[in-house]
Motif scaffolding. Structure first.
Motif, PDB file in Angstrom:
ATOM      1  N   ARG A   1      40.240  13.347 -98.419  1.00 36.18           N
ATOM      2  CA  ARG A   1      39.428  12.958 -97.269  1.00 36.18           C
ATOM      3  C   ARG A   1      38.768  14.182 -96.631  1.00 36.18           C
ATOM      4  NH1 ARG A   1      41.328  10.053 -91.660  1.00 36.18           N
ATOM      5  NH2 ARG A   1      42.465  12.012 -91.453  1.00 36.18           N
TER       6      ARG A   1
ATOM      7  N   ARG B   1      35.976  15.657 -98.998  1.00 33.43           N
ATOM      8  CA  ARG B   1      34.751  14.863 -99.034  1.00 33.43           C
ATOM      9  C   ARG B   1      33.972  15.006 -97.728  1.00 33.43           C
ATOM     10  NH1 ARG B   1      34.358  12.307-103.619  1.00 33.43           N
ATOM     11  NH2 ARG B   1      36.230  11.829-104.824  1.00 33.43           N
ATOM     12  N   ALA B   2      34.659  15.172 -96.612  1.00 35.81           N
ATOM     13  CA  ALA B   2      33.956  15.399 -95.348  1.00 35.81           C
ATOM     14  C   ALA B   2      33.221  16.734 -95.372  1.00 35.81           C
ATOM     15  CB  ALA B   2      34.944  15.361 -94.186  1.00 35.81           C
TER      16      ALA B   2
ATOM     17  N   ALA C   1      32.080  18.246 -97.977  1.00 31.30           N
ATOM     18  CA  ALA C   1      30.984  18.177 -98.945  1.00 31.30           C
ATOM     19  C   ALA C   1      29.735  17.532 -98.365  1.00 31.30           C
ATOM     20  CB  ALA C   1      31.438  17.408-100.185  1.00 31.30           C
ATOM     21  N   THR C   2      29.869  16.842 -97.221  1.00 30.68           N
ATOM     22  CA  THR C   2      28.696  16.203 -96.610  1.00 30.68           C
ATOM     23  C   THR C   2      27.912  17.150 -95.705  1.00 30.68           C
ATOM     24  OG1 THR C   2      29.908  15.409 -94.649  1.00 30.68           O
ATOM     25  CG2 THR C   2      29.904  13.984 -96.604  1.00 30.68           C
ATOM     26  N   VAL C   3      28.426  18.353 -95.470  1.00 27.63           N
ATOM     27  CA  VAL C   3      27.709  19.320 -94.632  1.00 27.63           C
ATOM     28  C   VAL C   3      26.413  19.707 -95.335  1.00 27.63           C
ATOM     29  CG1 VAL C   3      27.782  21.619 -93.586  1.00 27.63           C
ATOM     30  CG2 VAL C   3      29.835  20.190 -93.619  1.00 27.63           C
ATOM     31  N   PRO C   4      25.271  19.634 -94.673  1.00 30.22           N
ATOM     32  CA  PRO C   4      23.999  19.969 -95.317  1.00 30.22           C
ATOM     33  C   PRO C   4      24.017  21.357 -95.952  1.00 30.22           C
ATOM     34  CG  PRO C   4      23.594  18.928 -93.200  1.00 30.22           C
ATOM     35  CD  PRO C   4      25.074  19.169 -93.277  1.00 30.22           C
TER      36      PRO C   4
ATOM     37  N   GLU D   1      33.040  16.097-109.707  1.00 33.62           N
ATOM     38  CA  GLU D   1      34.292  16.009-108.965  1.00 33.62           C
ATOM     39  C   GLU D   1      35.458  15.932-109.935  1.00 33.62           C
ATOM     40  OE1 GLU D   1      34.843  11.514-107.537  1.00 33.62           O
ATOM     41  OE2 GLU D   1      32.979  12.408-106.787  1.00 33.62           O
TER      42      GLU D   1
END
Length: 246
Positions: free
Chosen positions: A100, A103-104, A106-109, A158
């Motif tokens: 979790r 994956r959070a 990995a969403t950072v621009p 992944e």
């Protein structure tokens, strides 16, 4: 959770990455507060004592218990979140929390790659750099300081690596049938899969099964490879593991 977490984040604005890391660390501490079986006041401890219902807990509790039930079905009971009637989702919480958080991040621009290691359970996302895959060393349980294998994420966006065994923490894996420590011929099971939530569960279940049954079961799972090491220094692998070595 009684272990060390390490983060490797590539790319992205440094300020945004730092903020996301702070959020990830805070989230991991919150997971420990909610799920720790060593804290009498944790939600999971209160749930086990009947002081709370699942609906009265944070939504993550229901999520984890549902995942645990799915893992129990898939492993035909060799993985369980309860032992002798006592609720204990420890076997799934760490892998789930690692995935979790990764994956959070990995969403950072701008972030191109994330590696998050929680006590040896590793979730890899993206790549660390041009033409460079993530690589994970698997400790040799019989030769401290040595490596049994190196896993490569080459060609994949992944990959997860999780190990269950006795080398670091002794006999801590429970046989759900007896509620006591699992006694098998294994000292370590390393599972390679896309998700560390499931890799962690499958490694635990396979260890409890023993090398022969565990290997047969792991071979039946889609997108899963594994390395099993016995106390007699015998190495057993799933058929496709060689493609992930590097």
């Amino acid at each position: 959770m009684g272990t060390v977490f390490s983060f490797d984040v590539r790319g992205g604005d440094p300020g945004a990455v730092r903020s996301a890391l702070e959020d990830a660390v805070a989230g991991l501490h919150r997971v420990d507060e909610v799920f720790s079986t060593y804290r009498d006041g944790s939600q999971i401890s209160r749930l086990a004592r009947g002081e709370l219902t699942v609906d009265e807990c944070d939504p993550e509790v229901a999520e984890v218990l549902e995942l645990g039930a799915e893992a129990e079905r898939a492993s035909e009971g060799w993985f369980s979140t309860s032992y002798e009637g006592r609720l204990d989702p420890t076997g799934i919480v760490k892998g789930w929390s690692v995935e979790r958080a990764a994956r959070a991040l990995a969403t950072v621009p701008g972030v191109t790659g994330v590696s998050l290691n929680g006590g040896g359970d590793v979730q890899l996302l993206g790549v660390p750099g041009p033409q460079r895959p993530w690589r994970v060393g698997v400790s040799d349980p019989l030769r401290p300081g040595g490596l049994a294998a190196v896993i490569s994420a080459a060609g994949l966006s992944e990959l997860a690596v999780a190990t269950s065994g006795t080398a670091e923490r002794g006999a801590h894996i429970v046989d759900p049938r007896t509620g006591r420590s699992a006694v098998t011929d294994l000292v370590a099971v390393t599972v390679v899969a896309p998700s560390v939530t499931w890799a962690d569960c499958w490694a635990t279940a396979a260890f409890a099964m023993g090398s022969r049954q565990g290997l047969r079961w792991l071979e039946s799972l889609p997108d899963v490879e594994a390395l099993l090491i016995t106390a007699g220094d015998e190495v057993r692998c799933t058929g496709g593991l060689a493609s992930r070595l590097g």
